[in-house]
Design a protein around this motif. Structure first.
Motif, short mmCIF file in Angstrom:
data_model
loop_
_atom_site.label_atom_id
_atom_site.label_comp_id
_atom_site.label_asym_id
_atom_site.label_seq_id
_atom_site.Cartn_x
_atom_site.Cartn_y
_atom_site.Cartn_z
N THR A 148 0.84 -1.20 0.00
CA THR A 148 0.00 0.00 0.00
C THR A 148 0.87 1.25 0.00
O THR A 148 0.57 2.23 -0.65
N GLU A 149 1.98 1.21 0.76
CA GLU A 149 2.87 2.37 0.83
C GLU A 149 4.27 1.92 1.19
O GLU A 149 4.46 0.89 1.83
N LYS B 255 3.85 5.59 12.58
CA LYS B 255 2.75 6.07 11.74
C LYS B 255 2.08 4.89 11.02
O LYS B 255 0.86 4.84 10.88
N ALA B 256 2.91 3.94 10.59
CA ALA B 256 2.36 2.77 9.89
C ALA B 256 1.46 1.94 10.83
O ALA B 256 0.46 1.37 10.39
N ASP C 271 -0.43 3.23 13.14
CA ASP C 271 -1.70 3.96 13.16
C ASP C 271 -2.53 3.64 11.93
O ASP C 271 -3.72 3.39 12.01
N THR C 272 -1.85 3.65 10.77
CA THR C 272 -2.56 3.36 9.52
C THR C 272 -3.12 1.94 9.57
O THR C 272 -4.24 1.68 9.14
N GLY D 256 -6.21 1.72 11.45
CA GLY D 256 -7.31 2.27 10.68
C GLY D 256 -7.88 1.25 9.70
O GLY D 256 -8.95 1.44 9.14
N LYS E 76 -6.99 0.25 6.71
CA LYS E 76 -7.08 0.50 5.28
C LYS E 76 -5.88 0.01 4.46
O LYS E 76 -5.88 0.13 3.24
N VAL E 77 -4.88 -0.52 5.12
CA VAL E 77 -3.70 -0.95 4.35
C VAL E 77 -3.65 -2.47 4.24
O VAL E 77 -4.12 -3.19 5.11
N SER F 148 2.25 -1.80 4.74
CA SER F 148 3.22 -0.72 4.65
C SER F 148 4.58 -1.42 4.63
O SER F 148 4.80 -2.36 5.39
#
Ligand code: APR
Ligand code: ZN
Ligand code: ZN
Length: 361
Positions: free
Chosen positions: A334-335, A344-345, A347-348, A351, A353-354, A357
């Protein structure tokens, strides 16, 4: 001669992760130092940080990685300096009861490095996540944790080190999906999507994806799902039966790890179908099932631990499939992020949505 490099640690329970200086010893007998090129962020890393695995803080996180062998210790024969490798957390011993029985994926005594990496600031020994620790410029592992594969994109093939292998292997190794079978996959995160892609590779003709998130179901289609079910809107078991001529799926892969989805998996299989449990529940979770249903259904109920993989067999095979365009490894990314973005990853990831990462170095 040791060297000092940057790596990501979880110092104590729930503390934000930090990039710190870490001392990596030269490889001892049977060990290798690997320069990490990419490492995916997996739920298990977050789980370590939250204290859900054990209390052996500080942890050196990261375990889904590819890189290049920089140095090997005495007696190492499976890899050489310069080899491009994917790391694994199943370096089997060859000697235990499981290995001797010809079932090395149940090995009781998998190898890790015997020396330790330490904090540069005060010499505290680090516990590497799953015996690897790969959010770091160079890591120390047992040579058996390195599987040589063909040169390829590190961010993509590093993912074979954990989640993608777990999902692919759940369908192909544990579930033994064969040509023409129907497969239902409950939970379409990275693991579930890898199971879908695995089922497709194995020749399944009906591949049913189940999730509660329409976006995840969209992903699932891209990996090969032929049908999708949003189980918040529809009864998953009923729908799976409808889509399989009233029988249930030949193979159901559970890739969530919750009682309600374990229950769906149990009932969604054909009477002689196989249920594969790859989603990891927490210790407090329980499920009650009628004994007559357990008795009355044949087939199999199997858990899948790391996709019952054998890294030496499965990693090179999956790299070949990837390079031939038959397994879409890059679709899981995803990123791409830096070492300093692991927090930060997380946190994502929370969420939801990934798929993955990936830290690139
Ligand atoms: N029913 C169906 N799907 C669900 C449900 C539910 N009740 N609850 C959550 N999901 C979906 C989420 O929407 C998400 O798409 O399950 C998926 C889980 O995906 P991720 O959180 O990305 O997790 P993943 O990395 O795929 O791992 C899944 O396998 O190996 C284990 O430890 C891992 O238990 C975890 C599981
Ligand atoms: Zn063994
Ligand atoms: Zn993992």
């Amino acid at each position: 001669m040791s060297q000092t490099v940057k790596g990501v640690i979880a110092r104590s329970k729930n503390a934000e992760v930090e990039v710190v200086d870490i001392v990596v010893p030269d490889p001892g007998p049977g060990e290798a130092v690997v320069a990490i090129e990419a490492c995916g962020v997996c739920h298990t890393d977050l789980h370590y940080r939250e204290g859900g695995i054990n209390d052996e803080f500080p942890f050196l996180l990261g375990h889904e990685a590819a890189g290049r062998v920089e140095a090997v210790g005495e007696g190492v024969t499976n890899v050489e300096v310069g080899d491009f490798v994917v790391l694994n957390w199943r370096a089997v011993c060859g000697q235990c009861r499981a290995c001797k029985k010809g079932q090395p994926w149940y090995c009781f005594d998998t190898a890790n490095a015997t020396q330790q990496m330490t904090l540069a600031e005060d010499g505290t020994a680090l516990t590497p996540a799953l015996g690897i620790g790969a959010f770091i410029e160079k890591t120390l592992v047992a040579a058996g944790q390195c599987t040589k594969v063909e040169e390829s994109d590190a961010a993509a093939v590093g993912l074979l080190g954990c989640g993608v292998m777990a999902g692919f292997g759940a369908a192909v190794n544990t579930g033994q999906v064969t040509r023409g079978e129907s497969v239902a996959v409950i939970g379409c995160g990275g693991v579930g999507c890898a199971a879908i892609a695995g089922a497709k590779t194995a020749g399944a003709t009906t591949i049913i994806a189940v999730d509660i998130d329409d976006e995840k179901l969209g992903n699932a289609k891209a990996f090969g799902a032929t049908h999708t079910i949003n189980s918040e809107k529809d009864d998953a078991v009923e729908k799976i039966r409808e889509l399989t001529g009233g029988f249930g799926a030949d193979v159901v892969v559970e890739a969530v790890g919750r009682p309600e989805t374990y229950e769906q998996a149990f009932y969604a299989r054909d009477l002689a179908g196989r249920v594969v449990l790859v989603g990891v529940p927490t210790p407090d979770m329980e499920l009650t099932l009628p004994l007559l249903e357990i008795f009355g259904r044949g087939g199999a109920l199997k858990s899948s631990w790391y996709g019952d993989c054998l890294p030496e067999r499965d990693f090179p095979m999956l790299v070949d499939l990837y390079k031939q365009g038959r397994f879409p490894l890059e679709e899981f990314i995803t990123e791409k992020i830096g070492l300093n973005e692991v927090e930060k990853a997380f946190d994502t990831m929370k969420g939801g949505k990934v798929l993955r990462s990936v830290v690139t170095l």
